[in-house]
Design a protein around this motif. Structure first.
Motif, short mmCIF file in Angstrom:
data_model
loop_
_atom_site.label_atom_id
_atom_site.label_comp_id
_atom_site.label_asym_id
_atom_site.label_seq_id
_atom_site.Cartn_x
_atom_site.Cartn_y
_atom_site.Cartn_z
N HIS A 308 62.73 18.76 8.84
CA HIS A 308 61.88 17.84 9.59
C HIS A 308 60.60 18.50 10.07
N SER A 309 60.31 19.70 9.55
CA SER A 309 59.10 20.39 9.99
C SER A 309 57.93 19.42 9.92
N GLY A 310 57.27 19.23 11.05
CA GLY A 310 56.13 18.32 11.05
C GLY A 310 54.88 19.09 10.68
N GLU A 311 54.05 18.41 9.93
CA GLU A 311 52.73 18.92 9.57
C GLU A 311 52.00 19.40 10.81
N ALA A 312 52.00 18.54 11.82
CA ALA A 312 51.20 18.81 13.02
C ALA A 312 51.67 20.06 13.74
N GLY A 313 52.98 20.16 13.91
CA GLY A 313 53.52 21.29 14.64
C GLY A 313 53.13 22.61 14.01
N ILE A 314 53.30 22.69 12.68
CA ILE A 314 53.00 23.94 11.98
C ILE A 314 51.50 24.24 12.07
N SER A 315 50.68 23.21 11.87
CA SER A 315 49.23 23.41 11.95
C SER A 315 48.83 23.99 13.29
N THR A 316 49.36 23.38 14.35
CA THR A 316 49.00 23.83 15.69
C THR A 316 49.36 25.29 15.89
N ARG A 317 50.55 25.64 15.45
CA ARG A 317 50.97 27.03 15.68
C ARG A 317 50.11 28.00 14.88
N LEU A 318 49.80 27.62 13.64
CA LEU A 318 48.98 28.50 12.82
C LEU A 318 47.58 28.65 13.41
N GLU A 319 47.02 27.51 13.86
CA GLU A 319 45.67 27.58 14.43
C GLU A 319 45.66 28.44 15.68
N ALA A 320 46.66 28.23 16.54
CA ALA A 320 46.70 29.00 17.79
C ALA A 320 46.81 30.49 17.48
N PHE A 321 47.67 30.80 16.53
CA PHE A 321 47.87 32.21 16.19
C PHE A 321 46.57 32.82 15.63
N THR A 322 45.94 32.08 14.71
CA THR A 322 44.71 32.58 14.10
C THR A 322 43.61 32.77 15.15
N ASP A 323 43.50 31.80 16.04
CA ASP A 323 42.51 31.90 17.12
C ASP A 323 42.73 33.14 17.94
N MET A 324 43.98 33.33 18.31
CA MET A 324 44.33 34.47 19.15
C MET A 324 43.93 35.77 18.45
N VAL A 325 44.29 35.87 17.18
CA VAL A 325 43.97 37.09 16.45
C VAL A 325 42.46 37.29 16.37
N ARG A 326 41.77 36.19 16.12
CA ARG A 326 40.31 36.29 15.96
C ARG A 326 39.67 36.78 17.25
N ARG A 327 40.13 36.19 18.38
CA ARG A 327 39.58 36.60 19.68
C ARG A 327 39.86 38.07 19.94
N ARG A 328 41.08 38.47 19.62
CA ARG A 328 41.45 39.87 19.85
C ARG A 328 40.60 40.81 19.02
N LYS A 329 40.34 40.38 17.80
CA LYS A 329 39.59 41.26 16.91
C LYS A 329 38.18 41.45 17.41
N LYS A 330 37.64 40.36 17.96
CA LYS A 330 36.28 40.45 18.48
C LYS A 330 36.27 41.20 19.80
N GLY A 331 37.45 41.46 20.34
CA GLY A 331 37.54 42.23 21.57
C GLY A 331 37.24 41.43 22.82
N VAL A 332 37.46 40.11 22.75
CA VAL A 332 37.29 39.34 23.99
C VAL A 332 38.65 38.87 24.52
#
Ligand code: SF4
Ligand code: SF4
Lengths: 332, 368
Positions: A308-332
């Motif tokens: 029952h994996s929902g499209e939305a749920g997975i997208s949200t988690r991937l986006e949040a994770f990617t955002d977090m990594v991106r922010r970390r990489k930029k050092g903010v």
């Protein structure tokens, strides 16, 4: 004599061994068809026929087999036991032909060749495999020489397949290239993020099962590397502190790949994809999770997929994770 | 000083305790798994770990609280997960901050040196190898006595006149066997136990159903993990035959008339031809054998997500139809409750009884 057609389900071990199987069978003059891409209908059929307690990939496999019912003279459901003299496959792989034969009706004959060279020495390893291929081949021809040639041809194809994977392609692309498609390597900008995405091949490369994890990451501008892109030497060299290796080929590979990516420290994040109810994975992902604590500078996430994996749920988690990594990489 | 503990699987702890003590160790007897044991296990185990993994983890954590510093268990080399339990358990326990030894025994013939090393480690009394061997042999002797007594309870419980009498005597005789330390004492305790059980007043005319119990070894052997299914069935007038005992499966259980079926693996051949790990193949083989021996039904016990039992269950549907033997499967997890299980068992036993009566009606000459 008319040409026999063998159906190969596009599921489970397909993503790793299909090129070799196809090349072997084609070389013998056998026609090979595969089931289509996984879809809702296949899953629904599989859910209907398979045991409720089974994992999603097995249910889906049932669906793939059913979809081949009227398209082939035989269906190839190999019994994969051990191919490298050491690691095995999940017990559900070991009993796969039995589950299929004894619970689905009106199927064409099932070809359930067993592949097993566990505990065999350096040379016997090859001969055991060759024996299995001879068994398979003799269903279609009596010409031993022809089978032998097909066997070597199939080894070559596999070699080529592995090279394509190690050059950075993912299984679906590499299979397409072997089938004649043009090899297009997507260029990523210098500063794009790079994630290692790990897990069983059929959890990762089946876009339907994982609701498009890899596609979504690509859209988010993330470059993806997987276990399949690593040269085998790297995996074999990884040392771990445990008395025993993981028993199962795909778990062992995933575990070693995780160790490699953590130790080498060149990826920006690691995602482990696991399926609901997967037995072997329960033993692996916790070890990887505990390992990840030693490397706090590499973000790590476990993504669990189910029917029952929902499209939305997975997208949200991937986006949040990617955002977090991106922010970390930029050092903010 | 080593304070040794080990997994609890039915009554086997009684024999292991004696062995470990004779080797000069203090033993922390693993408590009977409880709600708390399971909660602890569930809290720290991966979600899809199998039930035995969770219960064992809970047991280890409880015994560590009680002072244990050495966990002794057995290993294996696949294909199923049990062989990896020890190292994953150990890692999780270390991660929680406990420093303990994990001694995981592998097959002695494949790993003889490793085996002796581990024996040495546990040999606090510095016994000679000969003496260790003798102690192991005696432990096995005791375990066999315990297993035989348990088998007897399976026969007597469904026939007892006073409900609960068998279980009461059984608890008592286990204590006798626990206290017996020499061969002579063990044999004496065993004979007394058999006598005590046979003295339980029984109803010889009761219609008794026979049900085979198959499935995964841990949930078969540890009553706390299967909601005492053998007792529940016994109280419903069912004589159970369990397919797995630690001291092995005896030949005399086999149908004397079928010379060609020697082992359950052969019986399973046309369904699951190779070993698939755990007891998946055995489950199918035993079902075939039970059907051929005229059993009334089969109950399969499997932990939720148990890989081999999922395979065998998939195949069993057809086996059950072909041999006309009803099979009831329980996938056990932390949510399984005694009441729910009892209800399903009652309905199942009802069905078996009706089937049997119908059979007796049409063939009045056939009596059970
Ligand atoms: S490895 Fe996991 S997902 Fe694959 S068949 Fe086994 S249980 Fe299912
Ligand atoms: S047989 Fe079942 S319970 Fe035992 S390790 Fe395998 S999956 Fe777990």
């Amino acid at each position: 004599m008319s040409v026999a057609t063998v159906g190969i389900p596009r599921a489970l071990a397909y993503y790793i061994y299909f090129p070799r199987w196809r090349s072997f069978l084609n070389e013998l003059g056998v026609n090979v068809v595969t089931s289509g891409l996984s879809n809702r209908q296949m899953l629904d059929e599989g859910v209907k026929e398979a045991l409720a307690e089974a994992c999603v990939p097995i249910k889906l496999y049932f669906g793939h087999v059913l979809s081949l019912k009227d398209k082939a003279d035989y269906i190839f459901v190999p019994r994969l036991y051990c191919l490298n003299s050491k690691t095995l496959y999940c017990p559900k792989f070991l009993g796969l032909p039995d589950m299929i034969k004894h619970s689905l009706n009106h199927l064409p004959p099932i070809i359930d060749t067993m592949f097993n060279n566990r505990y065999k020495g350096f040379l016997a390893r090859r001969t055991e495999l060759a024996k299995s291929f001879f068994q398979l081949g003799s269903k279609f021809t009596n010409d031993k020489l022809k089978i032998l040639k097909a066997f070597y041809r199939s080894l070559k194809t596999e070699q080529r397949y592995l090279e394509l994977l190690q050059s950075g392609l993912l299984p679906n692309q590499a299979i397409a290239v072997l089938g004649g498609a043009k090899n297009v390597n997507i260029a990523y900008p210098e500063d794009s993020l790079k994630f290692a995405v790990l897990g069983y091949p059929y959890h990762l490369y089946d876009d339907f099962i994982n609701v498009g994890v890899l596609t979504k990451l690509r859209r988010l501008g993330v470059q993806v590397v997987t276990t399949e892109n690593l040269p085998p030497g790297i995996l074999a060299r990884q040392k771990h502190p445990y008395p025993k290796d993981m028993f199962w080929t795909f778990s062992d590979r995933a575990f070693r790949a995780a160790l490699h990516f953590f130790r080498e420290g060149r990826v920006d994040g690691i995602i482990y994809v696991t399926a609901f109810g997967c037995g072997p994975d329960a033993m692996v992902y916790r070890l990887i999770e505990m390992e990840s604590k030693k490397y706090p500078h590499i973000p790590f996430m476990i993504l669990m997929i189910d029917e029952h994996s929902g499209e939305a749920g997975i997208s949200t988690r991937l986006e949040a994770f990617t955002d977090m990594v991106r922010r970390r990489k930029k050092g903010v | 000083m080593l304070k040794v503990t080990f997994p609890r699987m039915g009554h086997s702890y009684i024999a292991f305790k004696m062995l470990m003590e004779e080797m000069g160790n203090e033993v922390v007897v693993p408590p009977r798994p409880s709600k708390r044991t399971l909660d602890l296990g569930v809290q720290h185990a991966p979600e899809f770990a199998c039930l035995p993994f969770k219960i064992l983890l809970g047991t280890y954590l409880e015994t560590i609280e009680m002072g244990a510093n050495t966990l002794v268990t057995s290993g294996g080399h696949g294909p199923c997960r049990a062989g990896l339990y020890a190292q994953v358990h150990h890692r999780i326990i270390q991660d929680l901050g406990h420093k303990v030894n994990m001694v995981c025994f592998e097959a002695p013939l494949r790993h003889p040196i490793d085996f002796l090393k581990k024996v040495n480690f546990l040999n606090s009394a510095r016994l000679s190898y000969r003496a260790v061997y003798q102690a192991i042999k005696k432990g096995w002797h005791k375990l066999k006595a315990l297993d035989n007594v348990e088998r007897l309870t399976h026969k007597i419980r469904p026939r007892e006149l006073v409900a609960g009498a068998t279980s009461k005597v059984y608890r008592q005789v286990q204590l006798w066997l626990d206290q017996a330390k020499t061969y002579q004492e063990i044999d004496e305790a065993y004979h007394e136990s058999v006598k005590a059980l046979n003295n339980i007043p029984q109803d010889p005319d009761r219609m008794i159903l026979k049900v085979g119990i198959i499935g995964e070894i841990y949930v078969l052997l540890e009553p706390a993990s299967n909601q005492e299914i053998e007792e529940v069935l016994g109280n419903l007038g069912v004589e159970v035959e369990r397919s797995i005992f630690l001291t092995g499966w005896t030949r005399d259980n086999l149908n004397k008339n079928s010379k060609d079926l020697v082992t359950c693996h052969e019986a399973a051949k046309s369904w699951i031809p190779v070993a698939i790990g755990g007891h998946g193949q055995d489950s199918v083989g035993h079902t075939v054998l039970y059907a051929q021996q005229g059993f009334d039904g089969v109950v399969q016990l499997a932990p939720f997500t148990c890989i081999p039992e999922i395979v065998s269950k998939t195949v069993l549907t057809r086996v059950s139809r072909k041999y006309n033997i009803p099979v009831l499967t329980f996938f056990l997890d932390e949510q399984t409750g005694k009441a729910g299980m009892a209800t399903r068992l009652e309905a199942f036993v009802d069905l078996l009884r009706r089937k049997k009566l119908a059979r007796l009606d049409t063939h009045p000459a056939v009596t059970s």
